[in-house]
Enzyme design. Structure first.
Site, PDB file in Angstrom:
ATOM      1  N   HIS A 174      40.379  40.817  40.490  1.00 20.55           N
ATOM      2  CA  HIS A 174      39.534  40.435  40.090  1.00 20.55           C
ATOM      3  C   HIS A 174      38.148  40.816  39.635  1.00 20.55           C
ATOM      4  CE1 HIS A 174      37.595  40.785  35.585  1.00 20.55           C
ATOM      5  NE2 HIS A 174      36.924  40.202  35.446  1.00 20.55           N
ATOM      6  N   SER A 175      36.853  42.457  39.436  1.00 19.43           N
ATOM      7  CA  SER A 175      36.269  42.875  39.767  1.00 19.43           C
ATOM      8  C   SER A 175      35.791  42.975  42.159  1.00 19.43           C
ATOM      9  CB  SER A 175      35.014  41.344  39.086  1.00 19.43           C
ATOM     10  OG  SER A 175      33.554  42.332  39.390  1.00 19.43           O
ATOM     11  N   MET A 176      34.768  41.834  42.256  1.00 17.82           N
ATOM     12  CA  MET A 176      35.009  41.622  43.366  1.00 17.82           C
ATOM     13  C   MET A 176      36.165  41.854  43.924  1.00 17.82           C
ATOM     14  SD  MET A 176      33.430  39.936  46.407  1.00 17.82           S
ATOM     15  CE  MET A 176      34.300  37.738  46.102  1.00 17.82           C
ATOM     16  N   ALA A 235      39.407  43.249  43.241  1.00 12.80           N
ATOM     17  CA  ALA A 235      40.275  44.228  43.036  1.00 12.80           C
ATOM     18  C   ALA A 235      39.756  45.309  44.008  1.00 12.80           C
ATOM     19  CB  ALA A 235      39.303  44.925  41.768  1.00 12.80           C
ATOM     20  N   SER A 292      41.419  44.888  38.475  1.00 15.21           N
ATOM     21  CA  SER A 292      40.699  43.716  37.245  1.00 15.21           C
ATOM     22  C   SER A 292      38.971  43.955  36.922  1.00 15.21           C
ATOM     23  CB  SER A 292      41.766  42.994  36.458  1.00 15.21           C
ATOM     24  OG  SER A 292      40.512  42.057  35.297  1.00 15.21           O
TER      25      SER A 292
END
Length: 267
Positions: free
Chosen positions: A94-96, A98, A122
């Site tokens: 998720h975020s970083m 990803a 994500s």
């Protein structure tokens, strides 16, 4: 008693599962930790073993210096995760996380001829896109904290606790540096399917930012949006885990005769 293959400082097994057919490695967001996924393990299929990645500078590794660039981070993470790839595996970031999971998948393909069976990304724009938002990692503390409020991922009580934020800020700035200094290098698309998840109210990564992840795979791609902002993975957790469990359930229907390739460098 069952012991995970290599539960080191990087890889946490919150609920070891010797009967699992698949390991799901989860990569946290900026400011997150392995504990960010602590409420997930009871809601995943019994055939899946959750493995949460813990980067330096937080939670169980507070005295270690956090990384500020993705290349050395991936180089350090790879030898730690390799012994844990003894079963079929998938990545969720998720975020970083990803970007970290994506670049790790590319390095595993390049140097070890290994691949996750599925990559779940994500809340993060496709890597080949430029960030539409200005960097925040070097802002003065007051402005940096104001930007953190926009993400809506840090509790108000934490943001207003000056002593606690003094401890957390160096790691938060380092994590944002990992994302903001990330430079995409074109390579052939991955061979594993990619599913991109997003929040319908996420100002940081909307559907138009997520859709181009399609270009990073030669296999199937899907984009799925959930109610919520950048941290929909918490606010819409039950919906996300229901869908993730469905997809993981399809993945583990692998023929019993399929063998993993031996993990060894290609050069």
């Amino acid at each position: 008693m069952y012991q995970p293959p290599n539960a080191n400082s990087w890889v946490k097994y919150p609920k070891p599962n010797p009967e699992a057919k698949l390991r799901l490695f989860c990569f946290h967001y900026a400011g997150g930790a392995a504990l960010s996924f602590r409420s997930w393990w009871d809601d995943l299929p019994s055939t899946v073993e959750l493995c949460a990645i813990e980067l330096p500078g937080r939670s169980f590794r507070p005295r270690e210096t956090p990384f500020t660039h993705i290349e050395p981070l991936i180089q350090a993470l790879t030898p730690a995760i390799l012994p844990n790839l003894s079963k079929p595996f998938a990545f969720f970031g998720h975020s970083m996380g990803a970007f970290v999971s994506f670049e790790l998948a590319r390095l595993l393909r390049k140097d070890y001829n290994q691949s996750p069976l599925h990559l779940f990304v994500s809340g993060q724009r496709a890597p080949q896109l430029r960030d539409r938002h200005p960097p925040i990692r070097a802002l003065p503390d007051s402005e940096f904290l104001e930007e953190l409020r926009r993400y809506n991922g840090t509790p108000k009580a934490v943001l207003e606790n000056a002593e606690l934020m003094e401890l957390l800020l160096p790691t938060l700035r380092a994590d944002f540096s990992v994302v903001e200094t990330y430079s995409y290098t074109p390579e052939l698309p991955l061979d594993c399917p990619i599913t991109a998840f997003g929040g319908l109210e996420d100002w940081k990564a909307n559907a138009l930012d997520l859709e181009p992840w399609r270009e990073q795979t030669n296999s199937a791609f899907s984009l799925e949006m959930f109610p919520g902002d950048h941290f929909f993975l918490h606010s819409a957790q039950s919906l996300l885990l229901e869908r993730l469990s469905q997809l993981l359930g399809q993945i583990v229907q692998i023929p019993s005769g399929v063998l993993l390739k031996e993990i060894k460098p290609l050069h």
